[in-house]
Design a protein around this motif. Structure first.
Motif, mmCIF file in Angstrom:
data_model
loop_
_atom_site.group_PDB
_atom_site.id
_atom_site.type_symbol
_atom_site.label_atom_id
_atom_site.label_comp_id
_atom_site.label_asym_id
_atom_site.label_seq_id
_atom_site.Cartn_x
_atom_site.Cartn_y
_atom_site.Cartn_z
ATOM 1 N N ALA A 71 12.757 -13.287 8.362
ATOM 2 C CA ALA A 71 11.792 -15.112 8.488
ATOM 3 C C ALA A 71 12.892 -15.992 7.938
ATOM 4 O O ALA A 71 13.061 -17.310 7.712
ATOM 5 N N GLY A 72 13.911 -15.468 6.902
ATOM 6 C CA GLY A 72 14.991 -16.639 6.288
ATOM 7 C C GLY A 72 14.980 -16.028 4.864
ATOM 8 O O GLY A 72 15.872 -17.011 4.455
ATOM 9 N N ALA A 73 14.404 -15.149 4.239
ATOM 10 C CA ALA A 73 13.963 -15.548 2.762
ATOM 11 C C ALA A 73 14.915 -14.577 1.953
ATOM 12 O O ALA A 73 15.308 -12.935 2.815
ATOM 13 N N ARG A 74 15.542 -14.897 0.999
ATOM 14 C CA ARG A 74 16.296 -13.620 0.229
ATOM 15 C C ARG A 74 15.024 -12.840 -0.765
ATOM 16 O O ARG A 74 14.204 -12.689 -0.796
ATOM 17 N N VAL A 75 15.206 -11.270 0.053
ATOM 18 C CA VAL A 75 14.881 -9.667 -0.108
ATOM 19 C C VAL A 75 14.877 -8.987 -0.648
ATOM 20 O O VAL A 75 15.892 -8.517 -1.004
ATOM 21 N N MET A 76 14.342 -8.366 -1.846
ATOM 22 C CA MET A 76 13.923 -6.952 -2.416
ATOM 23 C C MET A 76 12.851 -6.177 -2.605
ATOM 24 O O MET A 76 12.173 -6.836 -3.166
ATOM 25 N N THR A 77 13.654 -4.648 -2.379
ATOM 26 C CA THR A 77 11.825 -3.836 -3.153
ATOM 27 C C THR A 77 12.831 -2.924 -3.707
ATOM 28 O O THR A 77 13.959 -2.913 -3.627
ATOM 29 N N GLU B 245 0.663 -1.395 -0.116
ATOM 30 C CA GLU B 245 0.420 0.052 0.219
ATOM 31 C C GLU B 245 1.046 1.561 -0.152
ATOM 32 O O GLU B 245 0.532 2.172 -0.232
ATOM 33 N N SER B 246 2.332 1.402 0.270
ATOM 34 C CA SER B 246 3.333 2.099 0.581
ATOM 35 C C SER B 246 4.371 1.945 0.022
ATOM 36 O O SER B 246 4.603 0.673 0.435
ATOM 37 N N GLU B 247 5.458 3.251 0.616
ATOM 38 C CA GLU B 247 6.627 2.083 0.028
ATOM 39 C C GLU B 247 7.102 1.488 1.247
ATOM 40 O O GLU B 247 7.910 1.333 2.168
ATOM 41 N N VAL B 248 6.015 2.968 2.383
ATOM 42 C CA VAL B 248 7.016 2.423 4.143
ATOM 43 C C VAL B 248 6.139 0.696 4.349
ATOM 44 O O VAL B 248 7.192 0.123 4.590
ATOM 45 N N ALA B 249 5.076 0.520 3.513
ATOM 46 C CA ALA B 249 5.011 -0.630 3.737
ATOM 47 C C ALA B 249 5.913 -1.656 3.523
ATOM 48 O O ALA B 249 5.914 -2.721 3.817
ATOM 49 N N ALA B 250 5.873 -1.697 1.755
ATOM 50 C CA ALA B 250 6.856 -2.517 1.291
ATOM 51 C C ALA B 250 8.606 -1.916 1.805
ATOM 52 O O ALA B 250 9.198 -3.813 2.691
ATOM 53 N N ILE B 251 9.220 -1.482 2.530
ATOM 54 C CA ILE B 251 10.629 -1.829 2.998
ATOM 55 C C ILE B 251 10.168 -2.727 4.483
ATOM 56 O O ILE B 251 11.085 -3.403 5.306
ATOM 57 N N ASN B 252 8.832 -2.244 4.609
ATOM 58 C CA ASN B 252 8.763 -2.934 6.603
ATOM 59 C C ASN B 252 8.892 -4.340 6.192
ATOM 60 O O ASN B 252 8.961 -6.165 6.992
ATOM 61 N N MET B 253 8.040 -4.901 4.887
ATOM 62 C CA MET B 253 7.917 -5.886 4.701
ATOM 63 C C MET B 253 8.866 -6.948 4.382
ATOM 64 O O MET B 253 8.886 -8.299 5.205
ATOM 65 N N ILE B 254 9.759 -6.361 3.602
ATOM 66 C CA ILE B 254 10.929 -7.343 3.299
ATOM 67 C C ILE B 254 12.147 -7.166 4.509
ATOM 68 O O ILE B 254 12.229 -8.534 4.591
ATOM 69 N N ALA B 255 11.632 -6.435 5.335
ATOM 70 C CA ALA B 255 12.156 -6.445 6.406
ATOM 71 C C ALA B 255 11.619 -7.844 7.402
ATOM 72 O O ALA B 255 13.021 -8.940 7.542
ATOM 73 N N GLY B 256 10.511 -7.927 7.543
ATOM 74 C CA GLY B 256 10.265 -9.271 7.725
ATOM 75 C C GLY B 256 10.037 -10.411 7.168
ATOM 76 O O GLY B 256 10.082 -11.442 8.257
ATOM 77 N N ALA B 257 10.302 -10.387 6.054
ATOM 78 C CA ALA B 257 10.667 -11.664 5.448
ATOM 79 C C ALA B 257 11.824 -12.283 5.252
ATOM 80 O O ALA B 257 12.817 -12.914 5.319
#
Lengths: 356, 179
Positions: free
Chosen positions: A70-76, A55-67
């Protein structure tokens, strides 16, 4: 080897998926929209891959932080104004030592600016950007092939140093198409002990950035600082082009370096000995390599699509050892090689000043 | 050797596709290539342009200070870009809708009535491919069959009719330029 003709944005997406990125969250913004589009279409190819338009850039960065926790390879990914919004989250990822790749396809600023290619986010990217004592590794690709290679490498560095890593390119890199060959990615090496996947019968684990005790917090800051020292010591990358017998070297990165190479060709054709020093890592800045070059070359011209940001790092590196000139085109203006060649020729033919 | 080409016209005329197809075929013929679109808040009927560089060595700048070839599909594009073309460069213009001619005397000009030829073929949408036929005949940057193969790859080979009309359009443009 399979060669593809793809735009920079698509290449980043494809390289990320091949490198094992399994969680991408992003919010649309020009000129990086095609990357989000590519992830939306292709993430499903990867087993367990998640694409999420947040829903926003702020949400995206916090989603990848969470993932990432949890051990995923992440990108935003985003572009300049969107990256500003992500800064709190990037600071938090640095504090929590969470690996992740953040792509900034820079556009004209400040503020909403415009959607043309620019390099105005150098300070933001190399100085940490968010609050607190931290750094992010920053890669500045200058070709589509480098976009592919460095995107893959960025994931490995993020894991190796447990830190957010930034790919800093601009609208031109994102939109341009060039042939590209995707290298074979290295298998991921990231110990399970850093992942939060439920303690089971074992000891509980936690990741946090809030350290209320100043002594704990100071210790954590020094720990991060020692890590950054290791990165500075070992991970700088740069390219030298025609520097061996140069009277003057242009210092430029990314798209500006491409334009500089075009200018150098014209200058060499008219008999001027001009080379290029191109930082590939902006942080860590290849400071010692540039200083070493100043033993041979005494005149430098920094060229940026900004009012002069990397210029500071060049000054710190050269510390009066050489003469430094600057040419900048901020706010989304992209000069032609012919224009830059004229500027360099003027500087080149000026009588060299005595350097103390 | 490096050749830079600017394609320009209205959005919807297939200008970016002209650039993409040249870039693809040049890559398939083993050249270094860059393709740079002008992007922005554009719309159908607005302006579109792209720059393609083809070389047998690494391409430094994807930007063209002085393009060797300019292909314009509408009048505003001719006015915007004609001054950039290098001396002894070449301008291809879509004479079906461009009534003006370049004011420069140091460039070669080819007026191709893409619209009329396309109408004769029964599909006005192939005007851009007709222009590509003329351009590739004159410039010789890539071989005609390499180009057609790349074009088919880009357009997708599912629709047989599309490939067929494109081949016809390309041939019509190709034959329009006399040796």
């Amino acid at each position: 080897m399979n060669k593809f003709l793809m735009s920079g944005n698509f290449i980043i997406g494809e390289a990320a998926i091949r490198a094992g990125c399994r969680f991408y969250a992003g919010y649309p913004i020009t000129p990086q929209n095609e990357l989000t589009e590519y992830m939306a279409e292709h993430m499903r190819r990867a087993e367990g891959g998640v694409f999420l338009q947040s829903e926003s850039e702020v949400a995206a960065i916090n989603m990848i932080a969470g993932a990432s926790a949890a051990g995923a390879r992440v990108m935003t990914s985003s572009s300049s104004p969107g990256i500003s919004l992500k800064q709190e989250g990037i600071s938090s990822m640095a504090a929590c030592e969470l690996p992740g790749v953040i792509v900034n396809i820079m556009r004209g600023g400040p503020g909403l600016g415009n959607i043309r290619p620019s390099q105005g986010d150098y300070f933001q990217a190399t100085r940490g950007g968010g609050h607190g004592d931290y750094r992010t590794m920053v890669f500045a690709p200058a070709t589509c092939q480098e976009l592919a290679d460095l995107t893959m490498d960025a994931f490995d560095y993020a894991d190796k140093y447990r830190t957010p890593v930034m790919i800093l390119a601009d609208g031109m890199m994102g939109q341009m198409m060039e042939p590209v060959i995707f290298k074979k990615p290295k298998p991921r090496q990231y110990p399970e002990k850093f992942m939060l996947r439920g303690a089971g019968d074992g000891k509980s684990k936690f990741i946090r950035g809030l350290l209320l005790d100043p002594i704990d917090s100071e210790e954590h800051n020094w720990k991060l600082a020692r890590k950054y020292e290791v990165i500075v010591e070992n991970e700088t990358r740069h390219e030298e082009h025609l520097c061996d017998d140069a009277d003057l070297a242009i210092v430029a990165y990314g798209t500006a370096a491409r334009i500089a190479k075009g200018a150098i060709k014209r200058l060499q054709d008219s008999g001027m000995k001009v080379g290029l020093f191109r930082p590939i890592t902006l942080w860590p800045f290849p400071e010692m390599k540039l200083r070493a070059l100043s033993e041979k070359v005494k005149r430098f011209l920094v060229f940026e699509m900004s009012t002069g940001q990397m210029l500071d790092d060049v000054r710190l590196a050269l510390q009066g050892y050489a003469q430094i000139d600057f040419h900048g085109r901020p706010g989304g203006a992209v000069p032609t090689p012919a224009e830059l060649a004229n500027v360099v020729a003027r500087v080149y033919s000026k009588k060299a000043q005595t350097v103390y | 050797m490096i050749t830079k080409v600017i394609f320009s016209g209205f959005g919807g005329q297939g200008v970016l596709m002209m650039g993409t197809s040249l870039a693809h075929s040049a890559m398939n013929q083993g050249f270094h290539v860059t393709y740079l679109p002008a992007y922005g808040a554009e719309m159908r009927g607005g302006t579109a342009n792209c720059t393609v560089a083809v070389a047998d060595e690494e391409i430094a700048s994807p930007v063209a200070s002085e393009p060797d070839y300019l292909i314009v599909m509408n009048s505003p594009s001719l006015f915007s870009f004609q001054t950039k073309v290098s001396a002894r460069g070449t301008i291809f213009l879509n004479s079906s809708i461009i009534s003006e001619r370049p004011s420069r005397r140091d460039v070669a000009v080819y007026a191709v009535p893409c619209g009329e030829i396309a109408q004769d073929l029964g599909n006005t949408r192939v005007a851009n491919v007709i222009m590509m036929g003329a351009f590739i005949k004159k410039s010789g940057i890539v071989k005609a069959d390499t180009y057609l193969k790349s074009l088919e790859t880009i357009m997708g080979s599912r629709k047989k009719g599309v490939a067929e009309i494109n081949r016809k359009a390309f041939a019509a443009g190709f034959d329009f330029i006399k040796d």
